[in-house]
Write an enzyme that holds these catalytic residues in place. Structure first.
Site, PDB file in Angstrom:
ATOM      1  N   ARG A   1      45.256  36.097  59.479  1.00 50.19           N
ATOM      2  CA  ARG A   1      45.354  35.876  58.037  1.00 50.19           C
ATOM      3  C   ARG A   1      43.988  35.533  57.461  1.00 50.19           C
ATOM      4  NH1 ARG A   1      45.901  31.073  55.626  1.00 50.19           N
ATOM      5  NH2 ARG A   1      46.957  30.098  57.395  1.00 50.19           N
TER       6      ARG A   1
ATOM      7  N   ASP B   1      39.422  47.560  36.496  1.00 52.43           N
ATOM      8  CA  ASP B   1      40.244  48.307  37.444  1.00 52.43           C
ATOM      9  C   ASP B   1      39.704  49.741  37.462  1.00 52.43           C
ATOM     10  OD1 ASP B   1      42.167  49.778  38.804  1.00 52.43           O
ATOM     11  OD2 ASP B   1      43.849  48.636  37.990  1.00 52.43           O
TER      12      ASP B   1
ATOM     13  N   LYS C   1      45.359  54.742  46.499  1.00 54.49           N
ATOM     14  CA  LYS C   1      45.060  55.988  45.806  1.00 54.49           C
ATOM     15  C   LYS C   1      43.896  56.705  46.492  1.00 54.49           C
ATOM     16  CE  LYS C   1      48.175  54.459  42.831  1.00 54.49           C
ATOM     17  NZ  LYS C   1      48.393  53.048  43.156  1.00 54.49           N
TER      18      LYS C   1
ATOM     19  N   TYR D   1      47.575  49.514  32.942  1.00 55.52           N
ATOM     20  CA  TYR D   1      48.704  49.794  33.816  1.00 55.52           C
ATOM     21  C   TYR D   1      49.830  48.807  33.500  1.00 55.52           C
ATOM     22  CZ  TYR D   1      51.357  49.364  38.205  1.00 55.52           C
ATOM     23  OH  TYR D   1      52.339  49.265  39.142  1.00 55.52           O
TER      24      TYR D   1
END
Length: 401
Positions: free
Chosen positions: A64, A190, A215, A117
């Site tokens: 982690r 972004d 993406k 978005y």
């Protein structure tokens, strides 16, 4: 890019992987998947601190906190984005919520592009505003004066997308960076729609850039992930704390491996995405059954000059408005062979998506009308197939209308 570090194409293939030796005398050409959740340490160290672990020195304690595969990916992402620091998360949404959380506290104010978005808009309104007391003013950031007018003394963050989803609207990042600096506000972008190969917001004045690695960065529609890059050391420390301790949200080793692999072909893929998208945009724009095409590479795009100034390529996504009703759109989509109807974008395969009934369906009709999301609007993610096959397929779709 500095030749002593390497050009983008070279960094995409090798950066971050060399020197990650699994054993003395062995050096894999490609970093393997390190699936271990925990690591043995040599001895008890009373001065050790989990917050000061240095994975670059081989100091691993718990995955982690850091993982060799993810560490290699984060170094490559930082280099490709032009940043000093990068962190990889379980999704693009996770990267965004961490980026925003590191910049604001209750009572602060955010200025954001109204064409964000939908998930980010909901995050700002339903999570940050309703639960944490961080208010947001949404503006048409195509007009830089609107951004300036919305700024307040308590504005801590300016959050933009460029190009936006799905209408490919742009904002002038250098001008907005100057406005954010006046208020000592963090400026975040972004950059998912074109990625670092075609646009580098940190070099245009942004403080932090995020990507959905799902993406273009991964590029093969087989991994979910997100990333954040910055040059701000203090901000990076806060983001690292939130990732490791505050939220515990990191990219899994196998997804890190897939993204590392995908990045090796990023420049090759992006050039093909862009050339195919340009051909598709010009083909559709010339057809009388099409009302409008939204693509920054077209001279008809109202911000084509800005796109040319701050981008080195126009990406592989466009949107098209068909001159027909919803039934006609359905016939168009049903006739396509090479454009499956699906959300997401940026993979090697072409996709078509209907925002009004898919990604933007949670919005009211009034909100969709305000944003320009009509029933005739389709978003197309243009893949790397042969251009002639894609154009022939779209011609079949148009004939089906």
């Amino acid at each position: 890019m500095n030749d002593s570090v390497g050009h983008f194409e070279t960094l995409a293939v090798t950066y971050g992987e060399r020197g990650q030796r699994p054993a003395e005398g062995v050096e894999d050409v490609a970093v393997p998947v390190h699936l271990a959740s925990t690591y043995a340490v040599p001895d008890i160290d009373p001065d050790a601190s989990l917050e000061t672990l240095d994975p670059d020195a081989g100091e691993f304690f718990y995955s982690r906190l850091s993982n060799p595969t993810r560490n290699a990916l984060e170094h490559r992402l930082a280099a490709l984005c032009g940043g000093d620091h990068a962190l990889a998360f379980a999704s693009g949404t996770a990267a965004i919520v961490t980026a925003i959380s590191a910049a604001v506290e209750p009572g602060d104010h955010v200025v954001a592009f109204e064409d964000l978005y939908g998930g980010t808009k909901s995050m700002l309104t339903r999570f940050f505003e309703e639960r944490l007391g961080v208010t947001t003013s949404f503006v048409d950031a195509r007009d830089t004066d609107e951004v300036a007018a919305a700024m307040r003394e308590e504005t801590a963050l300016v959050w933009m997308e460029s190009p936006t989803n799905p209408l490919l609207r742009l904002c002038d990042m250098e001008a907005i960076a100057a406005i954010a600096d006046e208020y000592d506000a963090t400026f975040g972008v972004d950059n998912t729609f074109v990625g670092p190969y075609f646009q580098r917001p940190l070099e245009l004045g942004a403080d932090v850039v995020v990507h959905s690695t799902t993406k273009y960065l991964n590029g093969h529609s087989d991994s979910i992930g997100g990333a954040l890059a910055t040059n701000d050391d203090v901000y990076a420390e806060e983001v690292t704390f939130l990732q490791r301790v505050g939220m515990g949200n990191m990219l899994a080793p196998f997804d890190a491996y897939l993204t590392l692999r995908g990045l090796k072909t990023l420049p090759l893929r992006m050039d093909k995405h862009a050339s195919n998208a340009q051909a598709v945009a010009e083909f559709l724009e010339a057809d009388s059954r099409v009302s409008a095409v939204h693509y920054p590479g077209l001279e008809s795009h109202p911000q084509h000059e800005l796109a040319t100034r701050q981008m080195s390529g126009y990406g592989g996504v466009l949107s098209v408005e068909l001159d027909t009703d919803l039934d006609g759109v359905a016939r168009f989509v049903a006739a396509l062979d090479h454009f499956p109807l699906a959300v997401s974008l940026g993979g090697v395969e072409s996709l078509v998506e209907h925002p009004a009934t898919m990604t933007h369906s949670p919005l009211t009709q009034a909100d969709r009308d305000f944003l320009g999301i009509t029933d005739g609007l389709l978003r197309i993610s243009v893949g790397v197939e042969h251009e002639d096959d894609l154009l022939s397929d779209l011609a079949r779709g148009l004939d089906a209308i």
